[in-house]
Scaffold this motif. Structure first.
Motif, PDB file in Angstrom:
ATOM      1  N   TYR A   1       0.830  -1.204   0.000  1.00 49.69           N
ATOM      2  CA  TYR A   1       0.000   0.000   0.000  1.00 49.69           C
ATOM      3  C   TYR A   1       0.867   1.258   0.000  1.00 49.69           C
ATOM      4  O   TYR A   1       0.599   2.211  -0.760  1.00 49.69           O
ATOM      5  CB  TYR A   1      -0.926   0.002   1.212  1.00 49.69           C
ATOM      6  CG  TYR A   1      -1.769   1.252   1.310  1.00 49.69           C
ATOM      7  CD1 TYR A   1      -2.940   1.388   0.561  1.00 49.69           C
ATOM      8  CD2 TYR A   1      -1.393   2.308   2.150  1.00 49.69           C
ATOM      9  CE1 TYR A   1      -3.710   2.540   0.629  1.00 49.69           C
ATOM     10  CE2 TYR A   1      -2.160   3.464   2.219  1.00 49.69           C
ATOM     11  CZ  TYR A   1      -3.311   3.573   1.465  1.00 49.69           C
ATOM     12  OH  TYR A   1      -4.065   4.725   1.536  1.00 49.69           O
ATOM     13  N   ASP A   2       1.897   1.275   0.820  1.00 51.68           N
ATOM     14  CA  ASP A   2       2.744   2.453   0.926  1.00 51.68           C
ATOM     15  C   ASP A   2       3.521   2.734  -0.358  1.00 51.68           C
ATOM     16  O   ASP A   2       3.910   3.879  -0.620  1.00 51.68           O
ATOM     17  CB  ASP A   2       3.727   2.291   2.089  1.00 51.68           C
ATOM     18  CG  ASP A   2       3.050   2.384   3.451  1.00 51.68           C
ATOM     19  OD1 ASP A   2       1.900   2.866   3.496  1.00 51.68           O
ATOM     20  OD2 ASP A   2       3.662   1.955   4.450  1.00 51.68           O
ATOM     21  N   GLN A   3       3.743   1.705  -1.161  1.00 48.30           N
ATOM     22  CA  GLN A   3       4.454   1.888  -2.428  1.00 48.30           C
ATOM     23  C   GLN A   3       3.597   2.592  -3.477  1.00 48.30           C
ATOM     24  O   GLN A   3       4.116   3.325  -4.325  1.00 48.30           O
ATOM     25  CB  GLN A   3       4.919   0.526  -2.978  1.00 48.30           C
ATOM     26  CG  GLN A   3       6.045  -0.107  -2.197  1.00 48.30           C
ATOM     27  CD  GLN A   3       6.386  -1.506  -2.714  1.00 48.30           C
ATOM     28  OE1 GLN A   3       5.792  -2.005  -3.681  1.00 48.30           O
ATOM     29  NE2 GLN A   3       7.353  -2.142  -2.068  1.00 48.30           N
ATOM     30  N   ASN A   4       2.278   2.370  -3.406  1.00 52.84           N
ATOM     31  CA  ASN A   4       1.396   2.940  -4.423  1.00 52.84           C
ATOM     32  C   ASN A   4       0.012   3.223  -3.839  1.00 52.84           C
ATOM     33  O   ASN A   4      -0.993   2.634  -4.259  1.00 52.84           O
ATOM     34  CB  ASN A   4       1.286   1.972  -5.614  1.00 52.84           C
ATOM     35  CG  ASN A   4       0.686   2.619  -6.844  1.00 52.84           C
ATOM     36  OD1 ASN A   4       0.370   3.805  -6.847  1.00 52.84           O
ATOM     37  ND2 ASN A   4       0.512   1.840  -7.896  1.00 52.84           N
ATOM     38  N   PRO A   5      -0.084   4.128  -2.869  1.00 55.43           N
ATOM     39  CA  PRO A   5      -1.370   4.369  -2.199  1.00 55.43           C
ATOM     40  C   PRO A   5      -2.460   4.862  -3.145  1.00 55.43           C
ATOM     41  O   PRO A   5      -3.638   4.534  -2.961  1.00 55.43           O
ATOM     42  CB  PRO A   5      -1.036   5.417  -1.131  1.00 55.43           C
ATOM     43  CG  PRO A   5       0.241   6.045  -1.597  1.00 55.43           C
ATOM     44  CD  PRO A   5       0.991   4.979  -2.314  1.00 55.43           C
ATOM     45  N   SER A   6      -2.115   5.648  -4.149  1.00 55.32           N
ATOM     46  CA  SER A   6      -3.134   6.187  -5.052  1.00 55.32           C
ATOM     47  C   SER A   6      -3.839   5.069  -5.820  1.00 55.32           C
ATOM     48  O   SER A   6      -5.057   5.153  -6.065  1.00 55.32           O
ATOM     49  CB  SER A   6      -2.520   7.198  -6.030  1.00 55.32           C
ATOM     50  OG  SER A   6      -1.535   6.573  -6.833  1.00 55.32           O
ATOM     51  N   PHE A   7      -3.106   4.027  -6.196  1.00 58.46           N
ATOM     52  CA  PHE A   7      -3.724   2.911  -6.923  1.00 58.46           C
ATOM     53  C   PHE A   7      -4.783   2.231  -6.053  1.00 58.46           C
ATOM     54  O   PHE A   7      -5.913   2.010  -6.502  1.00 58.46           O
ATOM     55  CB  PHE A   7      -2.667   1.886  -7.332  1.00 58.46           C
ATOM     56  CG  PHE A   7      -3.251   0.606  -7.872  1.00 58.46           C
ATOM     57  CD1 PHE A   7      -3.756   0.544  -9.157  1.00 58.46           C
ATOM     58  CD2 PHE A   7      -3.305  -0.535  -7.085  1.00 58.46           C
ATOM     59  CE1 PHE A   7      -4.310  -0.631  -9.659  1.00 58.46           C
ATOM     60  CE2 PHE A   7      -3.855  -1.718  -7.569  1.00 58.46           C
ATOM     61  CZ  PHE A   7      -4.358  -1.757  -8.865  1.00 58.46           C
ATOM     62  N   TYR A   8      -4.429   1.937  -4.817  1.00 59.02           N
ATOM     63  CA  TYR A   8      -5.366   1.224  -3.934  1.00 59.02           C
ATOM     64  C   TYR A   8      -6.509   2.135  -3.487  1.00 59.02           C
ATOM     65  O   TYR A   8      -7.658   1.689  -3.380  1.00 59.02           O
ATOM     66  CB  TYR A   8      -4.615   0.658  -2.735  1.00 59.02           C
ATOM     67  CG  TYR A   8      -3.601  -0.386  -3.154  1.00 59.02           C
ATOM     68  CD1 TYR A   8      -3.999  -1.633  -3.602  1.00 59.02           C
ATOM     69  CD2 TYR A   8      -2.231  -0.107  -3.137  1.00 59.02           C
ATOM     70  CE1 TYR A   8      -3.082  -2.592  -4.013  1.00 59.02           C
ATOM     71  CE2 TYR A   8      -1.307  -1.050  -3.546  1.00 59.02           C
ATOM     72  CZ  TYR A   8      -1.731  -2.283  -3.990  1.00 59.02           C
ATOM     73  OH  TYR A   8      -0.829  -3.223  -4.413  1.00 59.02           O
TER      74      TYR A   8
END
Length: 230
Positions: free
Chosen positions: A198-205
């Motif tokens: 989640y922290d790597q790509n929060p906008s996607f999730y």
């Protein structure tokens, strides 16, 4: 009908952790789950559709659809009231849709979920702050609740994380849960993803919830036309 706040709390329990319900009769105020209706062959023809090529699920009984990432796997989930689940098994990432149909009086109107939450925070957070920690033998951290919208529908959003220990693995899991009430239907949309992903790509999730749609079909049009004629 019993107090709708209590019913809503139970819908959260059934959607989230499937606690033992033998000691309660609250399900008397719920219609049979979609899975039960399918097993008993009591549903009309063509109440759902799954486009496996595009990983697009539509449920016409509950008027909801979800466009899942094409490379994820999908099934109907394990919880009683889950109608669709999509996931990456190797990464422990999943997104599930739960729908519970409440038995309501004809003139009874579902409350605004955010307004109700302002009055009943302790009761409505009980599942997340008490039951889920018991289920996972873990502690809920960074819990926060906020008002948001899904397709103009007022929605209660909860986000938190908890520690997962599985065999020789240990990691934090982030959960984002959206809940809304439309007519006599309680919708719960739940995302679970290891916090490191989640922290790597929060906008996607965070934007996965944008792929939810509420459907309006011929029944809505017919009802509208009938009212105009009267």
């Amino acid at each position: 009908m019993k107090n709708i706040v209590l019913l809503l709390i139970f819908t959260i329990i059934f959607s989230s952790c499937q606690e033992n319900k033998k000691k309660t009769d609250v399900t008397d105020d719920f219609e049979k789950s979609y899975k039960e209706q399918k097993d008993s062959e009591s549903l009309p023809d063509y109440t759902e559709h799954f486009d496996s090529t595009n990983n697009l699920y539509s449920n016409y009984k509950y008027k909801v659809a979800f466009d899942a990432p094409n490379h994820w796997s999908s099934d109907t989930g394990v919880s009683e009231h889950t109608i669709f689940r999509t996931f990456q098994q190797d990464s422990a990432i999943s997104f599930a849709i739960n729908v519970i149909e409440l038995k309501m009086d004809e003139n009874e109107k579902a409350p605004d979920i955010w307004e109700m939450y302002q009055i009943q925070k302790v009761k409505m957070d009980y599942t997340y702050k008490v039951l889920i920690p018991k289920q996972f033998n873990s502690k809920v951290e960074d819990f926060r609740a906020s008002k948001t919208y899904i397709k103009n529908k007022t929605t209660l959003k909860r986000q938190f994380k908890y520690l997962v220990r599985e065999l020789d693995l240990e990691y934090y899991n982030t959960s984002i849960v959206y809940q809304t009430l439309i007519d006599n239907l309680s919708y719960t949309f739940s995302l679970d993803v290891p916090t490191m992903f989640y922290d790597q790509n929060p906008s996607f999730y965070d934007n996965l919830i944008r792929n939810v749609s509420f459907l309006y079909g011929k029944d809505n049009v017919n009802n509208y036309l009938n009212k105009k004629e009267n």
